[in-house]
Design a protein around this motif. Structure first.
Motif, short mmCIF file in Angstrom:
data_model
loop_
_atom_site.label_atom_id
_atom_site.label_comp_id
_atom_site.label_asym_id
_atom_site.label_seq_id
_atom_site.Cartn_x
_atom_site.Cartn_y
_atom_site.Cartn_z
N ARG A 91 13.92 -5.23 3.61
CA ARG A 91 12.86 -5.95 4.32
C ARG A 91 11.56 -5.65 3.59
N HIS A 150 0.84 -1.20 0.00
CA HIS A 150 0.00 0.00 0.00
C HIS A 150 0.87 1.24 0.00
N SER A 194 4.68 -6.79 4.82
CA SER A 194 3.44 -7.49 4.47
C SER A 194 3.60 -8.28 3.17
C1 GLC Z 1 3.71 -4.52 8.93
C2 GLC Z 1 4.46 -3.58 9.85
C3 GLC Z 1 3.48 -2.87 10.71
C4 GLC Z 1 2.54 -2.08 9.82
C5 GLC Z 1 1.89 -2.97 8.77
C6 GLC Z 1 1.25 -2.16 7.68
O1 GLC Z 1 3.09 -5.54 9.61
O2 GLC Z 1 5.41 -4.30 10.58
O3 GLC Z 1 4.08 -2.03 11.65
O4 GLC Z 1 1.54 -1.48 10.60
O5 GLC Z 1 2.82 -3.81 8.13
O6 GLC Z 1 2.18 -1.63 6.81
#
Ligand code: GLC
Length: 539
Positions: free
Chosen positions: A207, A110, A210
């Protein structure tokens, strides 16, 4: 330039210790109450002394910070609150001089609703090519007043928001984080360019936020429990995307770590095939309670699922999304009472700290790489955030039933006697530090050989210099119930006592390190204590 650990250079990521910096809370260089890159640059010697191989930075890009920077408005610019792109480049180079590699965080699922693409999509209207980069749809119901489908959100609350012209757009997280349409070639191209952009700037890895959510079933069907494949988790198309990414990473010797939350081990391992991601976070270990059987099963399952694809495992005790380790392990019962917003049993921080110390030695002795979230080396507990200071959207979207993730994101304490524990200046930090934070300050712990920081420093130094750690086999040894005992290379042994009894240590020539005092003349291992030792030749 010389590598700090030359023998580890080509496959450094197979056994690296990677420190996670949450820039907003690490160190505040310009004194405005928000952590920044200047703060990180000033503290690079601290990270070098700690002995980490790489640093993963959670997003530092331009962002309205609705979700702590995971709402990116521009992937190629550093948010002015954190610094400038030139400063990021300096930071990457300076860290490298100290033998520390940099990993950036890419958020492909996103963008922020303030990203140029989304603003253009809103302005352009239904049916426009600008909207095709996202998932815009008419609503259901007689007047389109119902969302296009019933997908559950990763955060509480709806996954669709209606715009004034009547269309709805999909957001698996907050409405300020519209999901991109990964079937669109422009979306793919853009992210490939962004990867190159950061690899060109000298980052060693990326990294992937999601990572298993990007691709959606184009029909956007309703979610039916138990029906495979899931309409937006782990879609096959993802492997194509990551193969293309891998080709780019290979041009730069870059590496990936995917944030892949998948319960199915076999599906998880598919992301780690040799032409896809190098590594992915292993969250099953983090989710384990402090029980020998459960931890052993998680270790075995993790190693078994990685073996066929030849990828190294990763070990994670904490990150910016979960409760701090000493607090987690200090709770016998993790049931949260939504009415009183408290946990069913009080947290025993002394117990949690003992276990977290033992868990540190356990984790660092396992084969693969380990992630260390900032402040874990200080044994920070989860902080209580006063209700009027809570920032995390997860809390608000759950209508206050979820405490949110701010408690593990509190600015670090550096100097016990300085204002706000030396986080920056006398400006109040963006999240308040709780009472007693000075107790955990780096300067205080540096002077105390029994501190958590001293333990981490020693453990990392040994892990980096003794040949038995890192990649390679693990062999379980016979041990009493509730005790984890295993051998690594070069005769190295790790024992962790999770039982209710004090246990005899096997015969040994040397105790290399223990997470707490041993019993008797050093021949017995107390409860919730771990030890690294060299066995006697006959043992
Ligand atoms: C991942 C991140 C988290 C964030 C989510 C949405 O899980 O670690 O902090 O809120 O993605 O981007």
């Amino acid at each position: 330039m010389a590598d700090a650990r030359p023998s580890h250079a080509p496959h450094w990521w197979r056994d690296a210790v990677i420190y996670q910096v949450y820039p907003r809370s690490f160190a505040d260089g310009d004194g405005d109450g928000t952590g920044d890159l200047a703060g990180v640059r000033a503290r690079l010697p601290y990270l070098a002394e700690l002995g980490v191989d790489a640093v993963w930075f959670t997003p530092w890009y331009v962002s309205p910070l609705v979700d702590g920077g995971y709402d990116v408005a521009d992937y190629r610019t550093v948010d002015p609150a954190f610094g400038t792109l030139a400063e990021a480049e300096k930071l990457i180079a300076e860290a490298r001089e100290l033998g520390i590699r940099t990993i950036v965080d890419i958020v492909p699922n996103h963008v922020s609703d303030q990203h140029a693409w989304f603003r253009a999509a809103l302005a352009a209207g239904p049916g426009s090519p600008e909207r095709a980069l996202f998932h815009f749809r008419p609503g259901r119901g007689e007047h389109g007043e119902l969302p296009p489908n019933d997908w559950p959100s990763q955060f509480a609350g709806p996954t669709w928001t209606r715009v004034p012209d009547g269309e709805w757009y999909l957001h698996l997280f907050t409405p300020e984080q519209p999901d991109l349409n990964w079937s669109h070639p422009v979306v793919r191209q853009e992210h490939e360019d962004v990867l190159r952009f950061w690899f060109e700037r000298g980052v060693a890895g990326v990294r992937i936020d999601s990572a298993a959510l990007l691709a959606k079933d184009p029909a956007l069907p309703d979610f039916v429990e138990g029906v495979d494949p899931h309409p937006y988790i782990d879609q096959d198309e993802l492997h194509d995307i990551y193969r293309a990414w891998r080709r780019i990473a290979d041009e730069y010797d870059g590496v990936f770590v995917g944030e892949v939350w998948l319960p199915d081990a076999e599906r998880f391992a598919r992301y780690l095939r040799p032409d896809e991601l190098h590594t992915a976070f292993n969250f099953s270990f983090l989710a384990c309670p402090w029980e020998a059987d459960r931890l052993r099963r998680s270790i075995d399952d993790t190693l078994a699922e990685h073996a066929p694809v030849g990828a190294p495992a990763t070990w994670v005790l904490c990150n910016h999304d979960v409760t701090r380790t000493v607090t987690r392990y200090g709770r016998e019962d993790t049931a949260f009472d939504f009415a009183t917003k408290t946990y069913a049993t009080p947290t025993d921080l002394a117990l949690g700290t003992r276990r977290a110390r033992a868990a540190a030695l356990l984790t660092l002795a396992l084969p693969g790489s380990a992630y260390l979230y900032q402040g874990e080396e200080l044994g920070l507990p989860e902080a209580d955030i006063p209700p009027d200071r809570i920032q995390d959207p997860m809390h608000f979207r759950s209508r206050g039933t979820d405490p949110g993730r701010d408690g593990c994101r509190v600015p670090l304490p550096w100097s016990a006697d300085a204002p706000h524990c030396g986080f920056g200046s006398d400006t109040e930090p963006w999240l308040p530090q709780p009472e007693g934070w000075a107790h955990y300050a780096v300067d205080r712990q540096s002077a105390d050989p029994t501190s958590m920081l001293a333990l981490y420093r020693q453990a990392l130094r040994m892990r980096g210099s003794l040949p038995g750690f890192g990649d390679g086999p693990l062999t379980w040894l016979d041990a009493p119930d509730g005790v984890l005992a295993f051998a690594r290379g070069d005769g190295l042994r790790c024992l962790v006592n999770l039982s209710a009894e004090v246990v005899e240590l096997p015969e040994h020539t040397e105790v290399l390190l223990s997470s707490g005092p041993l019993d008797g003349e050093g021949e017995r291992l107390p409860q919730d204590t771990a030890v690294w030792l060299v066995p006697a030749p006959s043992a």
